[in-house]
Scaffold this active site. Structure first.
Site, PDB file in Angstrom:
ATOM      1  CE  LYS A   1      -2.019  -0.970   3.905  1.00  0.00           C
ATOM      2  NZ  LYS A   1      -1.251  -2.200   4.459  1.00  0.00           N
TER       3      LYS A   1
ATOM      4  NE  ARG B   1      -4.601  -1.333  10.305  1.00  0.00           N
ATOM      5  CZ  ARG B   1      -3.556  -1.198   9.413  1.00  0.00           C
ATOM      6  NH1 ARG B   1      -3.977   0.550   8.854  1.00  0.00           N
ATOM      7  NH2 ARG B   1      -2.687  -1.917   8.954  1.00  0.00           N
TER       8      ARG B   1
ATOM      9  NE  ARG C   1       7.560  -2.189   6.428  1.00  0.00           N
ATOM     10  CZ  ARG C   1       5.686  -2.366   6.698  1.00  0.00           C
ATOM     11  NH1 ARG C   1       4.939  -1.975   5.718  1.00  0.00           N
ATOM     12  NH2 ARG C   1       5.261  -3.095   7.420  1.00  0.00           N
TER      13      ARG C   1
ATOM     14  NE  ARG D   1       5.698  -0.137  10.499  1.00  0.00           N
ATOM     15  CZ  ARG D   1       4.940  -0.290   9.810  1.00  0.00           C
ATOM     16  NH1 ARG D   1       4.637  -0.449   8.747  1.00  0.00           N
ATOM     17  NH2 ARG D   1       3.421  -1.216  10.602  1.00  0.00           N
TER      18      ARG D   1
ATOM     19  NE  ARG E   1       1.868  -4.884  11.531  1.00  0.00           N
ATOM     20  CZ  ARG E   1       3.132  -4.671  10.887  1.00  0.00           C
ATOM     21  NH1 ARG E   1       4.351  -5.230  11.017  1.00  0.00           N
ATOM     22  NH2 ARG E   1       3.723  -4.314   9.421  1.00  0.00           N
TER      23      ARG E   1
HETATM   24  P1  ADP Z   1       0.828  -1.466   8.041  1.00  0.00           P
HETATM   25  O1  ADP Z   1       2.194  -0.589   7.076  1.00  0.00           O
HETATM   26  O2  ADP Z   1       1.665  -2.810   8.222  1.00  0.00           O
HETATM   27  O3  ADP Z   1      -0.595  -1.890   7.150  1.00  0.00           O
HETATM   28  P2  ADP Z   1       0.384   0.470   9.235  1.00  0.00           P
HETATM   29  O4  ADP Z   1       1.799   0.997   9.016  1.00  0.00           O
HETATM   30  O5  ADP Z   1      -0.559   1.043   8.405  1.00  0.00           O
HETATM   31  O6  ADP Z   1       0.923  -1.182   8.851  1.00  0.00           O
HETATM   32  O7  ADP Z   1      -0.012   1.030  10.781  1.00  0.00           O
HETATM   33  C1  ADP Z   1       0.858   0.531  11.564  1.00  0.00           C
HETATM   34  C2  ADP Z   1       0.423   0.267  12.638  1.00  0.00           C
HETATM   35  O8  ADP Z   1      -0.402   1.143  13.741  1.00  0.00           O
HETATM   36  C3  ADP Z   1      -1.049  -1.052  12.835  1.00  0.00           C
HETATM   37  O9  ADP Z   1      -0.625  -2.605  12.937  1.00  0.00           O
HETATM   38  C4  ADP Z   1      -2.498  -0.689  14.203  1.00  0.00           C
HETATM   39  O10 ADP Z   1      -1.923  -0.972  15.252  1.00  0.00           O
HETATM   40  C5  ADP Z   1      -2.040   0.849  13.899  1.00  0.00           C
HETATM   41  N1  ADP Z   1      -3.005   1.252  12.924  1.00  0.00           N
HETATM   42  C6  ADP Z   1      -2.803   1.499  11.691  1.00  0.00           C
HETATM   43  N2  ADP Z   1      -3.966   1.923  10.885  1.00  0.00           N
HETATM   44  C7  ADP Z   1      -4.703   2.052  11.170  1.00  0.00           C
HETATM   45  C8  ADP Z   1      -5.626   2.509  11.891  1.00  0.00           C
HETATM   46  N3  ADP Z   1      -7.038   2.697   9.677  1.00  0.00           N
HETATM   47  N4  ADP Z   1      -6.882   1.979  12.577  1.00  0.00           N
HETATM   48  C9  ADP Z   1      -6.622   1.379  13.191  1.00  0.00           C
HETATM   49  N5  ADP Z   1      -5.018   0.509  13.821  1.00  0.00           N
HETATM   50  C10 ADP Z   1      -4.148   1.352  13.065  1.00  0.00           C
HETATM   51  P1  ADP Z   2       1.792  -1.225   3.098  1.00  0.00           P
HETATM   52  O1  ADP Z   2       2.751   0.005   3.405  1.00  0.00           O
HETATM   53  O2  ADP Z   2       0.978  -2.257   2.450  1.00  0.00           O
HETATM   54  O3  ADP Z   2       2.657  -2.321   4.621  1.00  0.00           O
HETATM   55  P2  ADP Z   2       4.473  -1.714   1.658  1.00  0.00           P
HETATM   56  O4  ADP Z   2       4.576  -0.729   0.919  1.00  0.00           O
HETATM   57  O5  ADP Z   2       5.296  -1.097   3.184  1.00  0.00           O
HETATM   58  O6  ADP Z   2       3.204  -2.465   2.461  1.00  0.00           O
HETATM   59  O7  ADP Z   2       5.591  -2.935   1.066  1.00  0.00           O
HETATM   60  C1  ADP Z   2       6.171  -3.824   2.660  1.00  0.00           C
HETATM   61  C2  ADP Z   2       7.835  -4.669   1.622  1.00  0.00           C
HETATM   62  O8  ADP Z   2       7.359  -5.301   0.762  1.00  0.00           O
HETATM   63  C3  ADP Z   2       8.307  -3.239   1.549  1.00  0.00           C
HETATM   64  O9  ADP Z   2       9.366  -3.749   1.712  1.00  0.00           O
HETATM   65  C4  ADP Z   2       8.148  -3.500   0.204  1.00  0.00           C
HETATM   66  O10 ADP Z   2       9.727  -2.455  -0.592  1.00  0.00           O
HETATM   67  C5  ADP Z   2       7.574  -4.667  -0.440  1.00  0.00           C
HETATM   68  N1  ADP Z   2       7.256  -4.347  -1.912  1.00  0.00           N
HETATM   69  C6  ADP Z   2       5.890  -3.471  -2.528  1.00  0.00           C
HETATM   70  N2  ADP Z   2       5.498  -4.073  -3.176  1.00  0.00           N
HETATM   71  C7  ADP Z   2       6.306  -4.706  -3.344  1.00  0.00           C
HETATM   72  C8  ADP Z   2       6.023  -6.239  -5.051  1.00  0.00           C
HETATM   73  N3  ADP Z   2       5.252  -6.098  -5.236  1.00  0.00           N
HETATM   74  N4  ADP Z   2       6.573  -6.653  -4.714  1.00  0.00           N
HETATM   75  C9  ADP Z   2       7.714  -7.401  -3.541  1.00  0.00           C
HETATM   76  N5  ADP Z   2       8.140  -6.705  -3.046  1.00  0.00           N
HETATM   77  C10 ADP Z   2       7.669  -5.866  -2.391  1.00  0.00           C
END
Ligand code: ADP
Ligand code: ADP
Ligand code: ZN
Length: 223
Positions: free
Chosen positions: A13, A88, A127, A161, A172
Protein backbone atom coordinates in the site's frame (compact mmCIF):
# COMPACT_ATOMS: atom_id res chain seq x y z
CA UNK A 1 -9.76 11.72 -7.09
CA UNK A 2 -10.28 10.08 -3.69
CA UNK A 3 -9.05 6.50 -3.35
CA UNK A 4 -8.72 3.85 -0.68
CA UNK A 5 -5.82 1.38 -0.86
CA UNK A 6 -6.84 -1.72 1.05
CA UNK A 7 -4.77 -4.76 1.78
CA UNK A 8 -3.02 -6.69 4.53
CA UNK A 9 0.16 -5.43 6.18
CA UNK A 10 3.04 -5.66 3.71
CA UNK A 11 0.78 -5.81 0.64
CA UNK A 12 2.45 -2.77 -0.93
CA UNK A 13 0.00 0.00 0.00
CA UNK A 14 2.68 2.49 1.02
CA UNK A 15 4.83 1.70 -2.02
CA UNK A 16 1.92 2.26 -4.40
CA UNK A 17 0.54 5.28 -2.55
CA UNK A 18 3.87 7.07 -2.90
CA UNK A 19 3.94 6.29 -6.60
CA UNK A 20 0.40 7.63 -7.04
CA UNK A 21 1.34 10.77 -5.14
CA UNK A 22 4.14 11.48 -7.60
CA UNK A 23 2.19 10.63 -10.74
CA UNK A 24 -1.24 12.00 -9.99
CA UNK A 25 -0.63 14.86 -7.58
CA UNK A 26 -2.88 13.40 -4.93
CA UNK A 27 -1.75 13.15 -1.34
CA UNK A 28 -1.03 9.95 0.63
CA UNK A 29 -2.77 9.79 4.01
CA UNK A 30 -1.13 6.94 5.88
CA UNK A 31 -2.63 6.43 9.32
CA UNK A 32 0.36 4.24 10.25
CA UNK A 33 2.75 7.10 9.39
CA UNK A 34 0.59 9.56 11.36
CA UNK A 35 0.67 7.30 14.40
CA UNK A 36 4.43 6.72 14.12
CA UNK A 37 4.94 10.49 13.94
CA UNK A 38 2.88 10.87 17.13
CA UNK A 39 4.93 8.14 18.83
CA UNK A 40 8.19 9.83 17.79
CA UNK A 41 6.94 13.19 19.05
CA UNK A 42 5.85 11.67 22.35
CA UNK A 43 2.36 13.20 22.19
CA UNK A 44 -0.43 11.77 24.40
CA UNK A 45 -1.82 10.00 21.31
CA UNK A 46 1.62 8.57 20.58
CA UNK A 47 2.02 7.27 24.11
CA UNK A 48 -1.39 5.60 23.93
CA UNK A 49 -0.85 4.16 20.46
CA UNK A 50 2.66 2.80 20.92
CA UNK A 51 1.78 -0.18 23.11
CA UNK A 52 -1.15 -1.13 20.88
CA UNK A 53 1.00 -0.94 17.73
CA UNK A 54 3.81 -2.94 19.30
CA UNK A 55 1.33 -5.73 20.03
CA UNK A 56 0.08 -5.59 16.44
CA UNK A 57 -3.45 -4.71 17.49
CA UNK A 58 -5.66 -1.91 16.22
CA UNK A 59 -5.83 1.57 17.76
CA UNK A 60 -9.42 2.47 18.83
CA UNK A 61 -11.78 3.58 16.04
CA UNK A 62 -12.67 6.98 17.53
CA UNK A 63 -9.00 7.96 17.64
CA UNK A 64 -8.44 6.96 14.02
CA UNK A 65 -11.62 8.61 12.77
CA UNK A 66 -10.64 11.83 14.53
CA UNK A 67 -7.21 11.80 12.85
CA UNK A 68 -8.60 11.36 9.35
CA UNK A 69 -11.47 13.79 9.88
CA UNK A 70 -8.99 16.51 10.80
CA UNK A 71 -6.64 15.64 7.94
CA UNK A 72 -8.94 15.53 4.89
CA UNK A 73 -9.92 19.18 5.27
CA UNK A 74 -6.33 20.36 4.76
CA UNK A 75 -5.50 22.32 1.61
CA UNK A 76 -3.28 19.64 0.12
CA UNK A 77 -6.26 17.25 -0.05
CA UNK A 78 -8.23 19.43 -2.45
CA UNK A 79 -6.98 17.59 -5.55
CA UNK A 80 -7.68 14.27 -3.87
CA UNK A 81 -6.25 11.79 -1.43
CA UNK A 82 -5.17 8.18 -1.12
CA UNK A 83 -6.19 6.56 2.13
CA UNK A 84 -3.45 4.08 3.07
CA UNK A 85 -4.28 2.00 6.14
CA UNK A 86 -7.72 3.51 6.75
CA UNK A 87 -10.47 2.32 7.10
CA UNK A 88 -9.51 -0.90 8.89
CA UNK A 89 -12.83 -1.77 10.55
CA UNK A 90 -16.53 -1.62 9.67
CA UNK A 91 -16.99 1.25 12.14
CA UNK A 92 -14.20 3.23 10.46
CA UNK A 93 -15.72 2.57 7.03
CA UNK A 94 -19.11 3.93 8.04
CA UNK A 95 -17.57 6.91 9.84
CA UNK A 96 -15.63 7.66 6.65
CA UNK A 97 -18.84 7.65 4.61
CA UNK A 98 -20.45 10.04 7.07
CA UNK A 99 -17.53 12.48 7.05
CA UNK A 100 -17.28 12.45 3.24
CA UNK A 101 -20.99 13.06 2.89
CA UNK A 102 -20.89 15.92 5.38
CA UNK A 103 -18.25 17.60 3.23
CA UNK A 104 -19.83 16.80 -0.15
CA UNK A 105 -16.95 14.48 -1.09
CA UNK A 106 -17.07 11.04 -2.69
CA UNK A 107 -14.98 7.94 -3.17
CA UNK A 108 -13.79 7.12 -6.67
CA UNK A 109 -12.28 3.69 -6.12
CA UNK A 110 -11.30 1.18 -3.49
CA UNK A 111 -8.28 -0.81 -4.62
CA UNK A 112 -7.54 -4.08 -2.90
CA UNK A 113 -3.97 -5.38 -3.17
CA UNK A 114 -4.20 -9.17 -2.94
CA UNK A 115 -1.05 -10.91 -1.64
CA UNK A 116 -0.79 -14.35 -0.05
CA UNK A 117 0.32 -14.75 3.55
CA UNK A 118 3.79 -16.33 3.15
CA UNK A 119 4.75 -13.49 0.80
CA UNK A 120 3.45 -10.92 3.32
CA UNK A 121 5.62 -12.30 6.09
CA UNK A 122 8.68 -12.13 3.84
CA UNK A 123 7.86 -8.58 2.73
CA UNK A 124 7.36 -7.35 6.28
CA UNK A 125 10.41 -8.94 7.85
CA UNK A 126 12.65 -7.55 5.06
CA UNK A 127 11.21 -4.03 5.04
CA UNK A 128 13.22 -0.91 5.89
CA UNK A 129 12.85 2.79 5.09
CA UNK A 130 15.06 5.82 4.69
CA UNK A 131 15.19 7.65 8.03
CA UNK A 132 15.11 11.02 6.29
CA UNK A 133 12.67 10.85 3.37
CA UNK A 134 10.72 7.70 4.20
CA UNK A 135 11.38 5.92 0.90
CA UNK A 136 10.65 2.23 1.33
CA UNK A 137 13.13 -0.57 0.63
CA UNK A 138 13.39 -4.33 1.01
CA UNK A 139 16.33 -6.62 1.77
CA UNK A 140 15.52 -8.79 -1.27
CA UNK A 141 12.98 -7.02 -3.44
CA UNK A 142 14.15 -3.40 -3.46
CA UNK A 143 17.68 -2.74 -2.34
CA UNK A 144 19.08 0.79 -2.71
CA UNK A 145 21.02 1.15 -5.99
CA UNK A 146 24.16 1.90 -3.96
CA UNK A 147 24.36 -0.20 -0.81
CA UNK A 148 23.57 1.85 2.29
CA UNK A 149 22.60 5.03 0.40
CA UNK A 150 19.03 6.18 -0.20
CA UNK A 151 18.26 6.42 -3.95
CA UNK A 152 16.08 9.46 -3.44
CA UNK A 153 17.85 11.70 -0.92
CA UNK A 154 21.35 10.25 -0.53
CA UNK A 155 20.93 9.72 3.19
CA UNK A 156 22.68 6.74 4.77
CA UNK A 157 20.50 6.06 7.77
CA UNK A 158 17.65 3.60 7.57
CA UNK A 159 15.01 2.42 10.05
CA UNK A 160 13.12 -0.79 10.67
CA UNK A 161 9.75 -0.79 12.40
CA UNK A 162 9.53 -2.40 15.84
CA UNK A 163 6.33 -4.19 14.76
CA UNK A 164 7.90 -5.63 11.59
CA UNK A 165 8.95 -8.89 13.22
CA UNK A 166 7.91 -12.49 12.63
CA UNK A 167 5.83 -12.68 15.84
CA UNK A 168 3.85 -9.41 15.67
CA UNK A 169 3.13 -9.94 12.00
CA UNK A 170 0.90 -12.91 12.94
CA UNK A 171 -1.30 -10.71 15.15
CA UNK A 172 -1.42 -8.05 12.46
CA UNK A 173 -2.46 -10.56 9.80
CA UNK A 174 -5.16 -11.88 12.11
CA UNK A 175 -6.42 -8.34 12.74
CA UNK A 176 -6.63 -7.91 8.97
CA UNK A 177 -8.55 -11.17 8.47
CA UNK A 178 -10.95 -10.60 11.36
CA UNK A 179 -11.54 -6.86 11.29
CA UNK A 180 -10.51 -5.42 7.91
CA UNK A 181 -11.29 -8.07 5.27
CA UNK A 182 -15.00 -8.02 6.28
CA UNK A 183 -15.32 -4.47 4.91
CA UNK A 184 -14.44 -5.59 1.36
CA UNK A 185 -18.02 -6.71 0.56
CA UNK A 186 -19.29 -3.33 1.73
CA UNK A 187 -17.38 -1.66 -1.11
CA UNK A 188 -17.96 -4.49 -3.58
CA UNK A 189 -21.72 -4.08 -3.26
CA UNK A 190 -21.39 -0.41 -4.15
CA UNK A 191 -19.35 -1.22 -7.26
CA UNK A 192 -16.29 0.56 -5.88
CA UNK A 193 -14.00 -2.42 -5.26
CA UNK A 194 -11.21 -3.31 -7.70
CA UNK A 195 -8.88 -6.17 -6.82
CA UNK A 196 -5.34 -5.95 -8.15
CA UNK A 197 -2.80 -8.80 -8.08
CA UNK A 198 -0.33 -7.56 -5.49
CA UNK A 199 1.96 -10.57 -6.02
CA UNK A 200 3.26 -9.07 -9.25
CA UNK A 201 6.40 -6.96 -9.28
CA UNK A 202 6.04 -3.36 -8.08
CA UNK A 203 5.95 -1.69 -11.51
CA UNK A 204 3.29 -4.13 -12.75
CA UNK A 205 1.13 -3.50 -9.70
CA UNK A 206 1.47 0.23 -10.37
CA UNK A 207 0.41 -0.22 -13.99
CA UNK A 208 -2.62 -2.28 -12.95
CA UNK A 209 -3.66 0.45 -10.51
CA UNK A 210 -3.27 3.12 -13.19
CA UNK A 211 -5.52 1.07 -15.44
CA UNK A 212 -8.21 0.88 -12.77
CA UNK A 213 -8.00 4.63 -12.20
CA UNK A 214 -8.23 5.52 -15.87
CA UNK A 215 -11.28 3.25 -16.26
CA UNK A 216 -12.81 4.94 -13.23
CA UNK A 217 -12.15 8.39 -14.68
CA UNK A 218 -13.68 7.39 -18.05
CA UNK A 219 -16.75 5.96 -16.35
CA UNK A 220 -17.16 9.20 -14.40
CA UNK A 221 -17.14 11.40 -17.55
CA UNK A 222 -19.64 9.10 -19.31
CA UNK A 223 -22.21 9.60 -16.56
P1 ADP B 1 1.01 -1.82 7.56
O1 ADP B 1 1.96 -1.00 6.74
O2 ADP B 1 1.64 -3.06 8.07
O3 ADP B 1 -0.28 -2.06 6.89
P2 ADP B 1 0.43 0.53 9.14
O4 ADP B 1 1.67 1.33 9.06
O5 ADP B 1 -0.70 0.93 8.27
O6 ADP B 1 0.76 -1.01 8.91
O7 ADP B 1 -0.10 0.48 10.64
C1 ADP B 1 0.76 0.16 11.71
C2 ADP B 1 -0.07 0.00 12.98
O8 ADP B 1 -0.73 1.24 13.28
C3 ADP B 1 -1.19 -1.03 12.91
O9 ADP B 1 -0.74 -2.34 13.21
C4 ADP B 1 -2.16 -0.50 13.97
O10 ADP B 1 -1.70 -0.79 15.28
C5 ADP B 1 -2.04 1.01 13.78
N1 ADP B 1 -3.02 1.53 12.80
C6 ADP B 1 -2.75 2.12 11.61
N2 ADP B 1 -3.88 2.47 10.97
C7 ADP B 1 -4.90 2.09 11.78
C8 ADP B 1 -6.32 2.16 11.68
N3 ADP B 1 -6.92 2.70 10.61
N4 ADP B 1 -7.04 1.65 12.70
C9 ADP B 1 -6.47 1.12 13.79
N5 ADP B 1 -5.13 1.00 13.95
C10 ADP B 1 -4.36 1.49 12.95
P1 ADP C 1 2.22 -1.84 3.21
O1 ADP C 1 2.23 -0.33 3.18
O2 ADP C 1 1.00 -2.42 2.57
O3 ADP C 1 2.45 -2.39 4.57
P2 ADP C 1 4.81 -1.62 1.80
O4 ADP C 1 4.50 -0.78 0.62
O5 ADP C 1 5.54 -1.01 2.93
O6 ADP C 1 3.44 -2.34 2.32
O7 ADP C 1 5.60 -2.91 1.28
C1 ADP C 1 6.11 -3.89 2.19
C2 ADP C 1 7.50 -4.32 1.76
O8 ADP C 1 7.42 -5.09 0.56
C3 ADP C 1 8.45 -3.17 1.47
O9 ADP C 1 9.75 -3.53 1.90
C4 ADP C 1 8.41 -3.01 -0.06
O10 ADP C 1 9.65 -2.54 -0.57
C5 ADP C 1 8.12 -4.44 -0.51
N1 ADP C 1 7.22 -4.49 -1.67
C6 ADP C 1 6.19 -3.67 -1.98
N2 ADP C 1 5.58 -4.05 -3.12
C7 ADP C 1 6.22 -5.17 -3.54
C8 ADP C 1 6.07 -6.05 -4.68
N3 ADP C 1 5.09 -5.86 -5.59
N4 ADP C 1 6.93 -7.09 -4.77
C9 ADP C 1 7.91 -7.31 -3.84
N5 ADP C 1 8.10 -6.51 -2.76
C10 ADP C 1 7.28 -5.46 -2.60
ZN1 ZN D 1 15.92 9.08 1.55
Amino acid sequence: MNIILLGPPGAGKGTQARRLEERHGIVQLSTGDMLRAAVAAGTPLGLQAKAVMDRGELVPDDVMVGLIDARIVADDCRRGFILDGFPRTAAQASALDAMLERRGLGLDAVIELAVDEPALVERITGRFTCARCGTGYHDRFKRPRVDGVCDVCGNSQFVRRADDNAVTVRTRLKAYRDQTAPILPYYRERGLLHTVDGMAEMAKVGAAIDEVLSETATAATEH
